[in-house]
Design a protein around this motif. Structure first.
Motif, PDB file in Angstrom:
ATOM      1  N   LEU A  22       0.927  -7.555  -3.644  1.00 33.35           N
ATOM      2  CA  LEU A  22       1.653  -6.293  -3.816  1.00 33.35           C
ATOM      3  C   LEU A  22       0.961  -5.199  -3.020  1.00 33.35           C
ATOM      4  O   LEU A  22      -0.223  -4.943  -3.233  1.00 33.35           O
ATOM      5  CB  LEU A  22       1.668  -5.873  -5.285  1.00 33.35           C
ATOM      6  N   ALA A  23       1.674  -4.567  -2.121  1.00 33.36           N
ATOM      7  CA  ALA A  23       1.132  -3.362  -1.473  1.00 33.36           C
ATOM      8  C   ALA A  23       1.532  -2.167  -2.328  1.00 33.36           C
ATOM      9  O   ALA A  23       2.582  -2.179  -2.975  1.00 33.36           O
ATOM     10  CB  ALA A  23       1.691  -3.213  -0.072  1.00 33.36           C
ATOM     11  N   THR A  24       0.700  -1.162  -2.345  1.00 31.39           N
ATOM     12  CA  THR A  24       1.017   0.046  -3.122  1.00 31.39           C
ATOM     13  C   THR A  24       0.337   1.262  -2.508  1.00 31.39           C
ATOM     14  O   THR A  24      -0.673   1.128  -1.801  1.00 31.39           O
ATOM     15  CB  THR A  24       0.556  -0.083  -4.588  1.00 31.39           C
ATOM     16  N   HIS A  25       0.894   2.425  -2.766  1.00 24.64           N
ATOM     17  CA  HIS A  25       0.226   3.679  -2.431  1.00 24.64           C
ATOM     18  C   HIS A  25      -0.233   4.380  -3.712  1.00 24.64           C
ATOM     19  O   HIS A  25      -0.664   5.521  -3.673  1.00 24.64           O
ATOM     20  CB  HIS A  25       1.164   4.597  -1.639  1.00 24.64           C
ATOM     21  N   ASN A  26      -0.075   3.695  -4.816  1.00 25.28           N
ATOM     22  CA  ASN A  26      -0.418   4.300  -6.111  1.00 25.28           C
ATOM     23  C   ASN A  26      -1.275   3.323  -6.912  1.00 25.28           C
ATOM     24  O   ASN A  26      -0.921   2.918  -8.027  1.00 25.28           O
ATOM     25  CB  ASN A  26       0.869   4.680  -6.855  1.00 25.28           C
ATOM     26  N   PHE A  27      -2.411   2.972  -6.318  1.00 30.32           N
ATOM     27  CA  PHE A  27      -3.295   1.960  -6.897  1.00 30.32           C
ATOM     28  C   PHE A  27      -3.701   2.312  -8.330  1.00 30.32           C
ATOM     29  O   PHE A  27      -3.702   1.461  -9.212  1.00 30.32           O
ATOM     30  CB  PHE A  27      -4.540   1.829  -6.008  1.00 30.32           C
ATOM     31  N   GLY A  28      -4.028   3.572  -8.536  1.00 28.36           N
ATOM     32  CA  GLY A  28      -4.514   4.010  -9.848  1.00 28.36           C
ATOM     33  C   GLY A  28      -3.469   3.905 -10.942  1.00 28.36           C
ATOM     34  O   GLY A  28      -3.804   3.859 -12.129  1.00 28.36           O
ATOM     35  N   SER A  29      -2.212   3.885 -10.573  1.00 29.21           N
ATOM     36  CA  SER A  29      -1.151   3.697 -11.575  1.00 29.21           C
ATOM     37  C   SER A  29      -0.784   2.220 -11.687  1.00 29.21           C
ATOM     38  O   SER A  29      -0.489   1.728 -12.772  1.00 29.21           O
ATOM     39  CB  SER A  29       0.110   4.466 -11.181  1.00 29.21           C
ATOM     40  N   GLY A  73     -10.740   9.306   1.223  1.00 31.88           N
ATOM     41  CA  GLY A  73      -9.841   9.365   0.068  1.00 31.88           C
ATOM     42  C   GLY A  73      -8.383   9.520   0.464  1.00 31.88           C
ATOM     43  O   GLY A  73      -7.545   9.880  -0.369  1.00 31.88           O
ATOM     44  N   PHE A  74      -8.071   9.223   1.722  1.00 38.02           N
ATOM     45  CA  PHE A  74      -6.709   9.416   2.238  1.00 38.02           C
ATOM     46  C   PHE A  74      -5.731   8.461   1.535  1.00 38.02           C
ATOM     47  O   PHE A  74      -5.902   7.247   1.566  1.00 38.02           O
ATOM     48  CB  PHE A  74      -6.729   9.184   3.751  1.00 38.02           C
ATOM     49  N   ILE A  75      -4.713   9.035   0.911  1.00 41.30           N
ATOM     50  CA  ILE A  75      -3.684   8.312   0.128  1.00 41.30           C
ATOM     51  C   ILE A  75      -4.313   7.406  -0.930  1.00 41.30           C
ATOM     52  O   ILE A  75      -3.793   6.335  -1.234  1.00 41.30           O
ATOM     53  CB  ILE A  75      -2.670   7.563   1.016  1.00 41.30           C
ATOM     54  N   MET A  76      -5.430   7.798  -1.490  1.00 42.75           N
ATOM     55  CA  MET A  76      -5.975   7.075  -2.652  1.00 42.75           C
ATOM     56  C   MET A  76      -5.504   7.843  -3.883  1.00 42.75           C
ATOM     57  O   MET A  76      -5.996   8.927  -4.177  1.00 42.75           O
ATOM     58  CB  MET A  76      -7.501   7.005  -2.568  1.00 42.75           C
ATOM     59  N   LYS A  77      -4.520   7.305  -4.568  1.00 37.27           N
ATOM     60  CA  LYS A  77      -3.848   8.017  -5.657  1.00 37.27           C
ATOM     61  C   LYS A  77      -4.135   7.390  -7.009  1.00 37.27           C
ATOM     62  O   LYS A  77      -4.139   6.164  -7.094  1.00 37.27           O
ATOM     63  CB  LYS A  77      -2.330   8.041  -5.414  1.00 37.27           C
ATOM     64  N   PRO A  78      -4.364   8.146  -8.063  1.00 35.86           N
ATOM     65  CA  PRO A  78      -4.225   9.594  -8.134  1.00 35.86           C
ATOM     66  C   PRO A  78      -5.395  10.358  -7.518  1.00 35.86           C
ATOM     67  O   PRO A  78      -5.237  11.526  -7.196  1.00 35.86           O
ATOM     68  CB  PRO A  78      -4.156   9.878  -9.641  1.00 35.86           C
ATOM     69  N   SER A  79      -6.564   9.698  -7.365  1.00 32.28           N
ATOM     70  CA  SER A  79      -7.688  10.372  -6.728  1.00 32.28           C
ATOM     71  C   SER A  79      -8.654   9.300  -6.226  1.00 32.28           C
ATOM     72  O   SER A  79      -8.629   8.150  -6.684  1.00 32.28           O
ATOM     73  CB  SER A  79      -8.417  11.283  -7.721  1.00 32.28           C
ATOM     74  N   LYS A  80      -9.488   9.703  -5.293  1.00 35.11           N
ATOM     75  CA  LYS A  80     -10.472   8.763  -4.757  1.00 35.11           C
ATOM     76  C   LYS A  80     -11.366   8.231  -5.883  1.00 35.11           C
ATOM     77  O   LYS A  80     -11.619   7.025  -5.984  1.00 35.11           O
ATOM     78  CB  LYS A  80     -11.304   9.506  -3.703  1.00 35.11           C
ATOM     79  N   GLU A  81     -11.815   9.133  -6.741  1.00 40.75           N
ATOM     80  CA  GLU A  81     -12.754   8.759  -7.803  1.00 40.75           C
ATOM     81  C   GLU A  81     -12.124   7.737  -8.751  1.00 40.75           C
ATOM     82  O   GLU A  81     -12.752   6.738  -9.101  1.00 40.75           O
ATOM     83  CB  GLU A  81     -13.193   9.999  -8.601  1.00 40.75           C
ATOM     84  N   LYS A 136     -13.312   3.870  -9.331  1.00 40.00           N
ATOM     85  CA  LYS A 136     -13.723   3.415 -10.665  1.00 40.00           C
ATOM     86  C   LYS A 136     -12.977   2.131 -11.047  1.00 40.00           C
ATOM     87  O   LYS A 136     -13.565   1.160 -11.517  1.00 40.00           O
ATOM     88  CB  LYS A 136     -13.422   4.531 -11.674  1.00 40.00           C
ATOM     89  N   LEU A 137     -11.678   2.128 -10.796  1.00 40.52           N
ATOM     90  CA  LEU A 137     -10.875   0.939 -11.099  1.00 40.52           C
ATOM     91  C   LEU A 137     -11.301  -0.242 -10.239  1.00 40.52           C
ATOM     92  O   LEU A 137     -11.384  -1.378 -10.712  1.00 40.52           O
ATOM     93  CB  LEU A 137      -9.386   1.230 -10.846  1.00 40.52           C
ATOM     94  N   LEU A 138     -11.569   0.045  -8.976  1.00 38.86           N
ATOM     95  CA  LEU A 138     -11.950  -1.019  -8.032  1.00 38.86           C
ATOM     96  C   LEU A 138     -13.246  -1.690  -8.462  1.00 38.86           C
ATOM     97  O   LEU A 138     -13.384  -2.911  -8.413  1.00 38.86           O
ATOM     98  CB  LEU A 138     -12.104  -0.407  -6.626  1.00 38.86           C
ATOM     99  N   GLN A 139     -14.168  -0.872  -8.902  1.00 41.80           N
ATOM    100  CA  GLN A 139     -15.488  -1.384  -9.270  1.00 41.80           C
ATOM    101  C   GLN A 139     -15.396  -2.395 -10.421  1.00 41.80           C
ATOM    102  O   GLN A 139     -16.092  -3.401 -10.432  1.00 41.80           O
ATOM    103  CB  GLN A 139     -16.364  -0.199  -9.684  1.00 41.80           C
ATOM    104  N   LYS A 140     -14.484  -2.116 -11.362  1.00 43.09           N
ATOM    105  CA  LYS A 140     -14.454  -2.940 -12.584  1.00 43.09           C
ATOM    106  C   LYS A 140     -13.502  -4.133 -12.501  1.00 43.09           C
ATOM    107  O   LYS A 140     -13.598  -5.038 -13.299  1.00 43.09           O
ATOM    108  CB  LYS A 140     -14.011  -2.049 -13.761  1.00 43.09           C
ATOM    109  N   THR A 141     -12.582  -4.109 -11.535  1.00 45.10           N
ATOM    110  CA  THR A 141     -11.495  -5.080 -11.603  1.00 45.10           C
ATOM    111  C   THR A 141     -11.911  -6.482 -11.149  1.00 45.10           C
ATOM    112  O   THR A 141     -12.791  -6.640 -10.300  1.00 45.10           O
ATOM    113  CB  THR A 141     -10.287  -4.607 -10.769  1.00 45.10           C
TER     114      THR A 141
END
Lengths: 291, 351
Positions: free
Chosen positions: A189-196, A218-226, A230-235
């Motif tokens: 799945l491609a997405t521009h809304n990874f955080g959601s 942080g370009f197009i890292m939604k909702p925010s880079k942080e 955070k999600l990336l680190q744990k997944t």
């Protein structure tokens, strides 16, 4: 199911997509309208050992793949549907008009290629909902890739995010099953809304690789880079980073070290010229081939 | 249909109930943005095209799809509505919606004429609102930054600008001459951007290319302002290499030149100003990445959507009102009148 390569050649510049300036976008539009300008980049990438190529069902790109002598040894990662075509057509015909005209094309295509079996399919299409119909149109697009080796099929971000917004796990399950069963490939799945998307996939209990923007700016890292970091680190999901050069604003030397210690499985990077291919892909290889 | 039977897209406790009129591309985009906004739940979709009905069978969407607008407005108890249908249908939709005390977002172009736009603005004037227009350029990071710099006097006195809007459209467009062509259908947001940057014009002179019964496919405008500013605007549906509508501006002032596009802002200053040095400065979209928490299709769409939904005076600073729409429509009407008559039209001459 095979693993994805750590470095994937992207096709945004070949489709005339740029983020740096209007002159760059115009240059890509014009330069890559000539198939012979795409082939040397495929060749350079191949010689550098980057043999995975993510691409849309775009006439020029498909023609370049057809003419490229080593294409049989490349692994294609189709992105479906070709959202730019759909967006352009739907502006003129409306979404329904576009869908129905594509459905007509399926009808013609399948009448020729698949005979009566196709007619049942068309009846099926018309009685299903709009999202299912769009998913069936992807099936039509995949026909262009049948003669090549492909390892994964990537659902375009606009469709993934549409499914996300409509809280519709069925479309993603349907897509996942279709890609695994019919094409024996890895669904992505491609997405521009990874955080959601990622929390929602976890909630839906759908385990599937995700491709999303990750870059030092942080370009197009939604909702925010942080939040994305955070999600990336744990997944424990397989994550493929795209927009890694922040639309060309970062040099490879700035961009790739940011990703090197991140929990990303692969990076996809678009290349706009031959020198850029050797430079960018060489830097990427130093950090990612050994990962 | 009872409210219990309706199927919210993403349920939240305090979400505003939204309806969408018109399920074309822009309507679907608003549906997606609403689905990604936790403060909204889509509870009603309306499109008069009954071909949608079978497509929604066996779908959760079926329960909220209406092919009758009055029935939808009576049943769905909406807080906000997005009108994304054909421009000719906007006024009647607005008039229906205003009876229900619903806040209204009208996509562009908002009307087919100044007369309709004025009726819309007048109808909305006595209601709670705020009602807005869906012009997206003020929400795009580069265009917003350009406005901030221009307002700060970075170019000193602005003397000239040149604006362009190009898109490659198929020769088989669906518009007929009455529905007009590029100027109103594609150019409305750009004309709004010019109003936002430079205010209302004094005079408009235009030439348009029209063939047979087709609407105009290309337009050239010469715009004069009371300040002495002179603007040239070029729009075309026939330019190759522009898969989506693409706007660009070059603005010349006594202190320098600014080039603005979706991707970047390039500044050339004859002498330093603030922290900007003499010579070239380039700001890219990636440097100015907006703080929108959602991205769908293009930058700025979610910010415009969210701004409307929140209606919070603290952040509602870029609202684009229906009165703004009247000013934009007056300029557009002046251009059409000028093309027909072959003479410049004063902004105030157009009623």
């Amino acid at each position: 199911m095979e693993n994805l390569d750590p470095i994937i050649l992207g096709s945004n510049p070949f489709e005339g997509v740029g983020y740096l300036s209007s002159s760059q976008t115009r240059h890509y539009q014009e330069f890559f309208s000539k198939v012979e300008n795409i082939i040397p980049i495929l060749d350079a990438s191949f010689k550098l050992g980057i043999t995975s190529f993510m691409l849309s069902n775009n006439d020029n790109i498909m023609e370049a793949v057809k003419r490229f002598s080593s294409s049989k040894n490349m692994t294609l990662l189709p992105v479906i549907p070709n959202a730019y075509d759909y967006a352009r057509e739907s502006t003129e015909k409306g979404v329904l008009g576009t869908v129905l005209s594509k459905a007509k094309r399926i009808d013609l295509y399948r009448k020729v290629r698949m005979g009566l079996r196709a007619l049942k399919k068309i009846h099926g299409i018309i009685s299903k909902d709009l999202l299912t119909l769009l998913t069936n149109l992807m099936d039509f697009e995949m026909a262009s890739f049948e003669k090549y080796s492909f390892k994964a099929v990537i659902l375009h971000g606009q469709v993934t995010d549409l499914a996300l917004s409509s809280n519709n796990p069925e479309i993603i399950s349907f897509y996942q099953d279709m890609v695994r069963e019919r094409y024996k490939a890895l669904p992505v799945l491609a997405t521009h809304n990874f955080g959601s998307l990622l929390p929602r996939l976890m909630e839906w209990k759908i385990k599937i690789p995700v491709m999303a923007p990750f870059n030092a700016k942080g370009f197009i890292m939604k909702p925010s880079k942080e939040e994305c970091e955070k999600l990336l680190q744990k997944t424990d999901y397989t994550i493929i980073a795209k927009k890694v050069l922040a639309g060309g604003r970062l040099t490879p030397e700035e961009a790739f070290p940011y990703l090197a210690d991140k929990n990303v499985h692969s990076v996809a990077v678009g290349i706009g010229s031959l020198p850029e291919a050797y430079h960018t892909l060489s830097v990427a290889k130093q950090l990612f081939q050994a990962k | 249909m009872s409210r219990k039977e309706q199927s919210p897209v993403i349920p939240t406790d305090s979400a505003q109930r939204a309806g969408i009129i018109g399920l074309g591309r822009r309507g679907l985009i608003q549906a997606v943005l609403s689905g990604l906004n936790p403060k909204v739940k889509v509870t009603a979709l309306y499109d008069p095209d009954e071909r949608f009905i079978p497509l929604f069978e066996d779908s959760p969407v079926k329960s909220i799809f209406y092919s009758d607008l009055p029935v939808m407005l009576k049943t769905a108890e909406l807080d906000v509505i997005f009108i994304c249908s054909e421009k000719e249908a906007h006024l009647s939709a607005v008039q229906e919606c205003l009876t229900g005390n619903i806040r209204i977002y009208v996509d562009t172009p908002p009307a087919e004429s100044l007369d309709s736009m004025t009726k819309m603005a007048n109808a909305g004037a006595g209601t709670d609102g705020p009602h807005v227009l869906g012009c997206v350029y003020p929400y795009k990071a580069v265009f917003k930054e350009a406005k901030r710099l221009l307002d700060g006097g970075i170019l000193e006195k602005i003397k000239r600008f040149r604006a362009s809007l190009y898109v490659t459209r198929s020769p088989f467009t669906q518009k007929n001459r009455q529905q007009r062509g590029i100027l109103i259908n594609t150019g409305f947001p750009l004309v709004h951007l010019l109003h936002w940057y430079f205010g209302p014009p004094a005079y408009v002179y235009s030439r348009m290319s029209q063939e047979n019964k087709n609407p105009e496919k290309s337009v050239s405008l010469l715009i004069n302002y009371d300040t002495g500013l002179l603007g040239l605007v070029d729009m075309s549906w026939n330019r190759p290499g522009y898969p989506k509508p693409t706007a660009a501006l070059t603005i010349e002032g006594t202190r320098g030149i600014m080039e603005v596009s979706e991707e970047s802002l390039k500044l050339f200053l004859y002498r330093s100003f603030g922290h900007f040095n003499k010579g070239w400065t380039t700001l890219c979209l990636t440097d100015l990445d907006s703080t929108e928490p959602v991205f769908y299709c293009e930058e700025g769409l979610y910010a415009a959507h969210q701004n409307f939904i929140s209606a919070d005076p603290a952040i509602f600073n870029n609202k684009i009102t229906w009165q703004d729409g009247c000013d934009v429509m007056r300029t557009i009407q002046a251009a059409y009148l000028s093309a027909e008559s072959g003479r410049p039209f004063a902004f105030n001459e157009v009623r």
